[in-house]
Design a protein around this motif. Structure first.
Motif, PDB file in Angstrom:
ATOM      1  N   PRO A  40      42.018  45.024  31.567  1.00 20.27           N
ATOM      2  CA  PRO A  40      42.102  45.665  30.239  1.00 20.27           C
ATOM      3  C   PRO A  40      41.253  46.931  30.180  1.00 20.27           C
ATOM      4  O   PRO A  40      40.066  46.913  30.510  1.00 20.27           O
ATOM      5  CB  PRO A  40      41.555  44.584  29.306  1.00 20.27           C
ATOM      6  CG  PRO A  40      41.825  43.296  30.008  1.00 20.27           C
ATOM      7  CD  PRO A  40      41.652  43.603  31.466  1.00 20.27           C
ATOM      8  N   GLY A  41      41.873  48.029  29.779  1.00 20.45           N
ATOM      9  CA  GLY A  41      41.155  49.275  29.624  1.00 20.45           C
ATOM     10  C   GLY A  41      40.835  50.008  30.907  1.00 20.45           C
ATOM     11  O   GLY A  41      40.113  51.007  30.890  1.00 20.45           O
ATOM     12  N   ASN A  82      40.501  32.194  44.868  1.00 18.93           N
ATOM     13  CA  ASN A  82      39.521  31.129  44.682  1.00 18.93           C
ATOM     14  C   ASN A  82      38.279  31.672  43.989  1.00 18.93           C
ATOM     15  O   ASN A  82      38.054  32.882  43.957  1.00 18.93           O
ATOM     16  CB  ASN A  82      39.138  30.524  46.036  1.00 18.93           C
ATOM     17  CG  ASN A  82      40.307  29.885  46.753  1.00 18.93           C
ATOM     18  OD1 ASN A  82      41.240  29.373  46.137  1.00 18.93           O
ATOM     19  ND2 ASN A  82      40.269  29.905  48.081  1.00 18.93           N
ATOM     20  N   SER A  83      37.486  30.765  43.457  1.00 16.52           N
ATOM     21  CA  SER A  83      36.230  31.146  42.793  1.00 16.52           C
ATOM     22  C   SER A  83      36.444  32.282  41.807  1.00 16.52           C
ATOM     23  O   SER A  83      35.722  33.287  41.817  1.00 16.52           O
ATOM     24  CB  SER A  83      35.182  31.544  43.843  1.00 16.52           C
ATOM     25  OG  SER A  83      34.955  30.492  44.746  1.00 16.52           O
ATOM     26  N   LEU A  84      37.433  32.126  40.961  1.00 21.30           N
ATOM     27  CA  LEU A  84      37.784  33.193  40.031  1.00 21.30           C
ATOM     28  C   LEU A  84      36.645  33.490  39.060  1.00 21.30           C
ATOM     29  O   LEU A  84      35.894  32.579  38.652  1.00 21.30           O
ATOM     30  CB  LEU A  84      39.049  32.825  39.274  1.00 21.30           C
ATOM     31  CG  LEU A  84      40.331  33.023  40.086  1.00 21.30           C
ATOM     32  CD1 LEU A  84      41.481  32.239  39.479  1.00 21.30           C
ATOM     33  CD2 LEU A  84      40.687  34.501  40.181  1.00 21.30           C
ATOM     34  N   LYS A  85      36.537  34.757  38.715  1.00 18.66           N
ATOM     35  CA  LYS A  85      35.510  35.235  37.795  1.00 18.66           C
ATOM     36  C   LYS A  85      36.177  35.889  36.588  1.00 18.66           C
ATOM     37  O   LYS A  85      37.311  36.363  36.689  1.00 18.66           O
ATOM     38  CB  LYS A  85      34.626  36.264  38.505  1.00 18.66           C
ATOM     39  CG  LYS A  85      33.968  35.771  39.772  1.00 18.66           C
ATOM     40  CD  LYS A  85      33.191  36.895  40.447  1.00 18.66           C
ATOM     41  CE  LYS A  85      32.519  36.431  41.723  1.00 18.66           C
ATOM     42  NZ  LYS A  85      31.761  37.521  42.378  1.00 18.66           N
ATOM     43  N   PRO A  86      35.491  35.972  35.467  1.00 21.10           N
ATOM     44  CA  PRO A  86      36.071  36.642  34.295  1.00 21.10           C
ATOM     45  C   PRO A  86      36.510  38.073  34.598  1.00 21.10           C
ATOM     46  O   PRO A  86      37.514  38.534  34.045  1.00 21.10           O
ATOM     47  CB  PRO A  86      34.922  36.609  33.277  1.00 21.10           C
ATOM     48  CG  PRO A  86      34.165  35.371  33.624  1.00 21.10           C
ATOM     49  CD  PRO A  86      34.221  35.297  35.130  1.00 21.10           C
ATOM     50  N   GLU A  87      35.811  38.744  35.487  1.00 20.01           N
ATOM     51  CA  GLU A  87      36.186  40.125  35.825  1.00 20.01           C
ATOM     52  C   GLU A  87      37.455  40.217  36.672  1.00 20.01           C
ATOM     53  O   GLU A  87      37.944  41.310  36.936  1.00 20.01           O
ATOM     54  CB  GLU A  87      35.037  40.848  36.546  1.00 20.01           C
ATOM     55  CG  GLU A  87      34.448  40.100  37.726  1.00 20.01           C
ATOM     56  CD  GLU A  87      33.202  39.311  37.346  1.00 20.01           C
ATOM     57  OE1 GLU A  87      33.197  38.660  36.284  1.00 20.01           O
ATOM     58  OE2 GLU A  87      32.242  39.336  38.145  1.00 20.01           O
ATOM     59  N   ASP A  88      38.000  39.078  37.083  1.00 22.92           N
ATOM     60  CA  ASP A  88      39.296  39.074  37.769  1.00 22.92           C
ATOM     61  C   ASP A  88      40.455  39.095  36.779  1.00 22.92           C
ATOM     62  O   ASP A  88      41.624  39.193  37.179  1.00 22.92           O
ATOM     63  CB  ASP A  88      39.427  37.836  38.660  1.00 22.92           C
ATOM     64  CG  ASP A  88      38.439  37.824  39.816  1.00 22.92           C
ATOM     65  OD1 ASP A  88      37.878  36.752  40.095  1.00 22.92           O
ATOM     66  OD2 ASP A  88      38.244  38.893  40.426  1.00 22.92           O
ATOM     67  N   THR A  89      40.148  39.003  35.508  1.00 19.17           N
ATOM     68  CA  THR A  89      41.189  39.025  34.476  1.00 19.17           C
ATOM     69  C   THR A  89      41.976  40.323  34.526  1.00 19.17           C
ATOM     70  O   THR A  89      41.400  41.410  34.659  1.00 19.17           O
ATOM     71  CB  THR A  89      40.551  38.850  33.088  1.00 19.17           C
ATOM     72  OG1 THR A  89      40.001  37.525  33.002  1.00 19.17           O
ATOM     73  CG2 THR A  89      41.563  39.043  31.979  1.00 19.17           C
ATOM     74  N   GLY A  90      43.292  40.190  34.424  1.00 13.79           N
ATOM     75  CA  GLY A  90      44.145  41.372  34.413  1.00 13.79           C
ATOM     76  C   GLY A  90      45.591  41.011  34.703  1.00 13.79           C
ATOM     77  O   GLY A  90      45.920  39.842  34.904  1.00 13.79           O
ATOM     78  N   VAL A 116      46.752  37.131  34.634  1.00 16.48           N
ATOM     79  CA  VAL A 116      45.691  36.199  35.020  1.00 16.48           C
ATOM     80  C   VAL A 116      44.543  36.368  34.036  1.00 16.48           C
ATOM     81  O   VAL A 116      44.053  37.489  33.840  1.00 16.48           O
ATOM     82  CB  VAL A 116      45.194  36.467  36.455  1.00 16.48           C
ATOM     83  CG1 VAL A 116      43.975  35.600  36.775  1.00 16.48           C
ATOM     84  CG2 VAL A 116      46.311  36.199  37.461  1.00 16.48           C
ATOM     85  N   THR A 117      44.151  35.290  33.412  1.00 19.69           N
ATOM     86  CA  THR A 117      43.043  35.320  32.463  1.00 19.69           C
ATOM     87  C   THR A 117      42.010  34.292  32.885  1.00 19.69           C
ATOM     88  O   THR A 117      42.336  33.109  33.027  1.00 19.69           O
ATOM     89  CB  THR A 117      43.525  35.024  31.038  1.00 19.69           C
ATOM     90  OG1 THR A 117      44.530  35.972  30.672  1.00 19.69           O
ATOM     91  CG2 THR A 117      42.363  35.116  30.052  1.00 19.69           C
ATOM     92  N   VAL A 118      40.787  34.759  33.104  1.00 22.19           N
ATOM     93  CA  VAL A 118      39.705  33.874  33.549  1.00 22.19           C
ATOM     94  C   VAL A 118      38.631  33.876  32.469  1.00 22.19           C
ATOM     95  O   VAL A 118      38.060  34.921  32.156  1.00 22.19           O
ATOM     96  CB  VAL A 118      39.113  34.325  34.888  1.00 22.19           C
ATOM     97  CG1 VAL A 118      38.067  33.311  35.369  1.00 22.19           C
ATOM     98  CG2 VAL A 118      40.204  34.504  35.934  1.00 22.19           C
ATOM     99  N   SER A 119      38.345  32.725  31.923  1.00 30.65           N
ATOM    100  CA  SER A 119      37.335  32.612  30.881  1.00 30.65           C
ATOM    101  C   SER A 119      36.068  31.992  31.454  1.00 30.65           C
ATOM    102  O   SER A 119      36.111  31.190  32.381  1.00 30.65           O
ATOM    103  CB  SER A 119      37.861  31.793  29.715  1.00 30.65           C
ATOM    104  OG  SER A 119      38.293  30.524  30.154  1.00 30.65           O
TER     105      SER A 119
END
Length: 120
Positions: A40-41, A82-90, A116-119
């Motif tokens: 986003p952005g 794997n080991s997804l992080k919030p900054e992987d959201t997009g 993909v949305t990681v919270s």
């Protein structure tokens, strides 16, 4: 070449997802393939590339956590995350092209994107 991406979803930090991208056409095995994402952005950025000769590259932000691969018999490109992080959201896009590059302009064909949305 037409590309259809799937596999996105909403997950918690630390979870895993596997994205798939099915391609049409007989030249899939000779195409260089890639996954890009647009947070986003932000601008669209390269995440991982899989060249037709088997070489792979990864962005520093995903190295060690993501694995790109393909199955030429199924005309399918994968991205194991794997080991997804919030900054992987997009929105994640698969792409195919003839150039050996990580730049957007090197890819001629694009899938429609999968979210993909990681919270945290």
């Amino acid at each position: 070449v037409q590309l259809q991406a799937s596999g996105g979803g909403s997950v918690q930090a630390g979870d895993s997802l596997r994205l798939s991208c099915v391609g049409s056409g007989r030249n899939f095995r000779w195409s260089n393939m890639a996954w890009f994402r647009r947070a986003p952005g932000k601008e669209r950025e390269s995440v991982a590339t899989n060249y037709w000769n088997g070489d792979n590259t990864y962005s520093e932000s995903v190295k060690g956590r993501f694995t790109i691969s393909r199955d030429n018999a199924k005309n399918t490109l994968y991205l194991q995350m794997n080991s997804l992080k919030p900054e992987d959201t997009g929105t994640y896009y698969c792409a195919a092209g003839g150039l050996r590059t990580t730049t957007i302009r090197g890819y001629d064909y694009w899938g429609q994107g999968t979210q993909v949305t990681v919270s945290s």
